[in-house]
Design a protein around this motif. Structure first.
Motif, PDB file in Angstrom:
ATOM      1  N   LYS A  22      -9.787  21.775  -9.528  1.00  0.00           N
ATOM      2  CA  LYS A  22      -8.785  21.060  -8.760  1.00  0.00           C
ATOM      3  C   LYS A  22      -8.872  19.589  -9.153  1.00  0.00           C
ATOM      4  N   LEU A  23      -7.718  18.928  -9.219  1.00  0.00           N
ATOM      5  CA  LEU A  23      -7.649  17.514  -9.572  1.00  0.00           C
ATOM      6  C   LEU A  23      -6.846  16.808  -8.489  1.00  0.00           C
ATOM      7  N   GLU A  24      -7.498  15.878  -7.782  1.00  0.00           N
ATOM      8  CA  GLU A  24      -6.854  15.165  -6.688  1.00  0.00           C
ATOM      9  C   GLU A  24      -6.923  13.662  -6.941  1.00  0.00           C
ATOM     10  N   ILE A  25      -6.159  12.904  -6.135  1.00  0.00           N
ATOM     11  CA  ILE A  25      -6.102  11.459  -6.297  1.00  0.00           C
ATOM     12  C   ILE A  25      -6.376  10.790  -4.957  1.00  0.00           C
ATOM     13  N   ALA A  26      -7.227   9.765  -4.978  1.00  0.00           N
ATOM     14  CA  ALA A  26      -7.514   8.961  -3.794  1.00  0.00           C
ATOM     15  C   ALA A  26      -7.214   7.505  -4.119  1.00  0.00           C
ATOM     16  N   THR A  27      -6.417   6.863  -3.266  1.00  0.00           N
ATOM     17  CA  THR A  27      -6.106   5.445  -3.447  1.00  0.00           C
ATOM     18  C   THR A  27      -6.285   4.715  -2.131  1.00  0.00           C
ATOM     19  N   LEU A  28      -6.767   3.493  -2.203  1.00  0.00           N
ATOM     20  CA  LEU A  28      -6.934   2.696  -1.000  1.00  0.00           C
ATOM     21  C   LEU A  28      -5.567   2.340  -0.418  1.00  0.00           C
ATOM     22  N   ILE A  29      -4.638   1.912  -1.274  1.00  0.00           N
ATOM     23  CA  ILE A  29      -3.305   1.497  -0.820  1.00  0.00           C
ATOM     24  C   ILE A  29      -2.241   2.197  -1.662  1.00  0.00           C
ATOM     25  N   ASN A  30      -1.251   2.763  -0.993  1.00  0.00           N
ATOM     26  CA  ASN A  30      -0.112   3.400  -1.663  1.00  0.00           C
ATOM     27  C   ASN A  30       1.129   2.570  -1.368  1.00  0.00           C
ATOM     28  N   ARG A  31       1.770   2.064  -2.417  1.00  0.00           N
ATOM     29  CA  ARG A  31       2.948   1.200  -2.268  1.00  0.00           C
ATOM     30  C   ARG A  31       4.264   1.974  -2.277  1.00  0.00           C
ATOM     31  N   HIS A  32       4.261   3.207  -2.708  1.00  0.00           N
ATOM     32  CA  HIS A  32       5.470   4.049  -2.722  1.00  0.00           C
ATOM     33  C   HIS A  32       6.545   3.567  -3.692  1.00  0.00           C
ATOM     34  N   HIS A  33       6.127   3.075  -4.856  1.00  0.00           N
ATOM     35  CA  HIS A  33       7.078   2.685  -5.892  1.00  0.00           C
ATOM     36  C   HIS A  33       6.874   3.505  -7.161  1.00  0.00           C
ATOM     37  N   THR A  34       6.462   4.750  -7.022  1.00  0.00           N
ATOM     38  CA  THR A  34       6.112   5.544  -8.199  1.00  0.00           C
ATOM     39  C   THR A  34       7.331   5.796  -9.081  1.00  0.00           C
ATOM     40  N   ARG A  35       7.097   5.674 -10.367  1.00  0.00           N
ATOM     41  CA  ARG A  35       8.087   6.014 -11.382  1.00  0.00           C
ATOM     42  C   ARG A  35       7.648   7.236 -12.168  1.00  0.00           C
ATOM     43  N   TYR A  36       6.427   7.677 -11.906  1.00  0.00           N
ATOM     44  CA  TYR A  36       5.863   8.854 -12.558  1.00  0.00           C
ATOM     45  C   TYR A  36       5.600   9.888 -11.469  1.00  0.00           C
ATOM     46  N   PRO A  37       5.532  11.170 -11.833  1.00  0.00           N
ATOM     47  CA  PRO A  37       5.334  12.202 -10.805  1.00  0.00           C
ATOM     48  C   PRO A  37       3.884  12.248 -10.297  1.00  0.00           C
ATOM     49  N   ILE A  38       3.490  11.182  -9.636  1.00  0.00           N
ATOM     50  CA  ILE A  38       2.125  11.025  -9.141  1.00  0.00           C
ATOM     51  C   ILE A  38       2.188  10.753  -7.647  1.00  0.00           C
ATOM     52  N   SER A  39       1.342  11.437  -6.916  1.00  0.00           N
ATOM     53  CA  SER A  39       1.196  11.123  -5.491  1.00  0.00           C
ATOM     54  C   SER A  39      -0.287  11.162  -5.145  1.00  0.00           C
ATOM     55  N   SER A  40      -0.627  10.432  -4.116  1.00  0.00           N
ATOM     56  CA  SER A  40      -2.021  10.344  -3.701  1.00  0.00           C
ATOM     57  C   SER A  40      -2.329  11.442  -2.700  1.00  0.00           C
ATOM     58  N   THR A  41      -3.403  12.183  -2.955  1.00  0.00           N
ATOM     59  CA  THR A  41      -3.855  13.211  -2.029  1.00  0.00           C
ATOM     60  C   THR A  41      -4.491  12.560  -0.808  1.00  0.00           C
ATOM     61  N   TYR A  42      -5.230  11.475  -1.024  1.00  0.00           N
ATOM     62  CA  TYR A  42      -5.921  10.749   0.045  1.00  0.00           C
ATOM     63  C   TYR A  42      -5.539   9.277  -0.058  1.00  0.00           C
ATOM     64  N   THR A  43      -5.000   8.732   1.030  1.00  0.00           N
ATOM     65  CA  THR A  43      -4.554   7.343   1.041  1.00  0.00           C
ATOM     66  C   THR A  43      -5.183   6.621   2.220  1.00  0.00           C
ATOM     67  N   GLY A  44      -5.758   5.457   1.950  1.00  0.00           N
ATOM     68  CA  GLY A  44      -6.335   4.661   3.021  1.00  0.00           C
ATOM     69  C   GLY A  44      -5.279   3.939   3.825  1.00  0.00           C
ATOM     70  N   TYR A  45      -4.296   3.355   3.140  1.00  0.00           N
ATOM     71  CA  TYR A  45      -3.280   2.542   3.807  1.00  0.00           C
ATOM     72  C   TYR A  45      -1.980   2.702   3.053  1.00  0.00           C
ATOM     73  N   SER A  46      -0.935   3.062   3.761  1.00  0.00           N
ATOM     74  CA  SER A  46       0.380   3.253   3.166  1.00  0.00           C
ATOM     75  C   SER A  46       1.246   2.056   3.529  1.00  0.00           C
ATOM     76  N   LEU A  47       1.862   1.439   2.531  1.00  0.00           N
ATOM     77  CA  LEU A  47       2.589   0.196   2.760  1.00  0.00           C
ATOM     78  C   LEU A  47       3.862   0.165   1.919  1.00  0.00           C
ATOM     79  N   ALA A  48       4.992   0.077   2.583  1.00  0.00           N
ATOM     80  CA  ALA A  48       6.261  -0.070   1.877  1.00  0.00           C
ATOM     81  C   ALA A  48       6.441  -1.545   1.537  1.00  0.00           C
ATOM     82  N   THR A  49       6.633  -1.825   0.261  1.00  0.00           N
ATOM     83  CA  THR A  49       6.798  -3.196  -0.205  1.00  0.00           C
ATOM     84  C   THR A  49       8.048  -3.292  -1.051  1.00  0.00           C
ATOM     85  N   THR A  50       8.465  -4.509  -1.351  1.00  0.00           N
ATOM     86  CA  THR A  50       9.553  -4.690  -2.298  1.00  0.00           C
ATOM     87  C   THR A  50       8.967  -4.653  -3.699  1.00  0.00           C
ATOM     88  N   LEU A  51       9.816  -4.488  -4.682  1.00  0.00           N
ATOM     89  CA  LEU A  51       9.343  -4.463  -6.068  1.00  0.00           C
ATOM     90  C   LEU A  51       8.777  -5.813  -6.492  1.00  0.00           C
TER      91      LEU A  51
END
Length: 169
Positions: A122-151
């Motif tokens: 299994k291959l998972e991803i953990a990130t401290l902060i997720n900005r939600h601006h992905t351009r690639y098919p990548i998502s975080s399995t475990y996120t410390g803080y989710s934050l919507a930001t401008t580009l």
């Protein structure tokens, strides 16, 4: 870049709290495993992987192995990706890639290719902060803080010995 209290989004205590919660989530999703490999992207992702490993060792019986990943973030195809220590096999092993910020997903996408031929369970991803601006098919399995930001906004995570803070710039 000016780091001030006004643009700080996470302080030292909050970052440690997020890491602890992520460790519990990782253990909950992988409690049947005997071991986990945490592969941190240098340099902040590796520091986070080290701290996650410490937390996981405190709360679980899992064997935790650490790996460091070095890649050229702006030109990943022009340079080799270096993984240390080089492990002989990851067959039937759960690997968690760790980075500080998930922005476009480019860094993690290029890193994934190094693990796809290793026959990981299994291959998972953990990130401290997720900005939600992905351009690639990548998502975080475990996120410390989710934050919507401008580009135009940027996240800067500082993980120095005397300062662990995250800033919105």
């Amino acid at each position: 870049m000016v780091f001030t209290l006004e643009n700080r989004i996470l302080d030292h205590y909050q970052i440690l709290q997020k890491i602890k919660r992520m460790a519990f989530e990782i253990y909950e999703q992988n409690f049947e495993e005997k071991e986990l490999v945490l592969a941190g992207i240098h340099e902040n992702g590796y520091f986070l992987a080290q701290r996650l490993a410490q937390e996981l060792r405190e709360i679980s019986p899992l064997e935790i192995r650490l790996m460091g990943i070095e890649l050229h973030k702006t030109e990943p195809l022009a340079h080799d990706i270096v993984i240390t220590p080089a492990l002989p096999s990851l067959t039937d092993t759960t690997v968690i890639l760790v980075d500080d910020v998930l922005n476009t997903g480019k860094t993690l996408a290029y890193t994934l290719r190094e693990f796809l031929d290793k026959d990981c369970k299994k291959l998972e991803i953990a990130t401290l902060i997720n900005r939600h601006h992905t351009r690639y098919p990548i998502s975080s399995t475990y996120t410390g803080y989710s934050l919507a930001t401008t580009l135009r906004e940027h996240i800067r995570v500082v993980l120095a010995e005397d300062e662990w803070n995250a800033y919105l710039l």
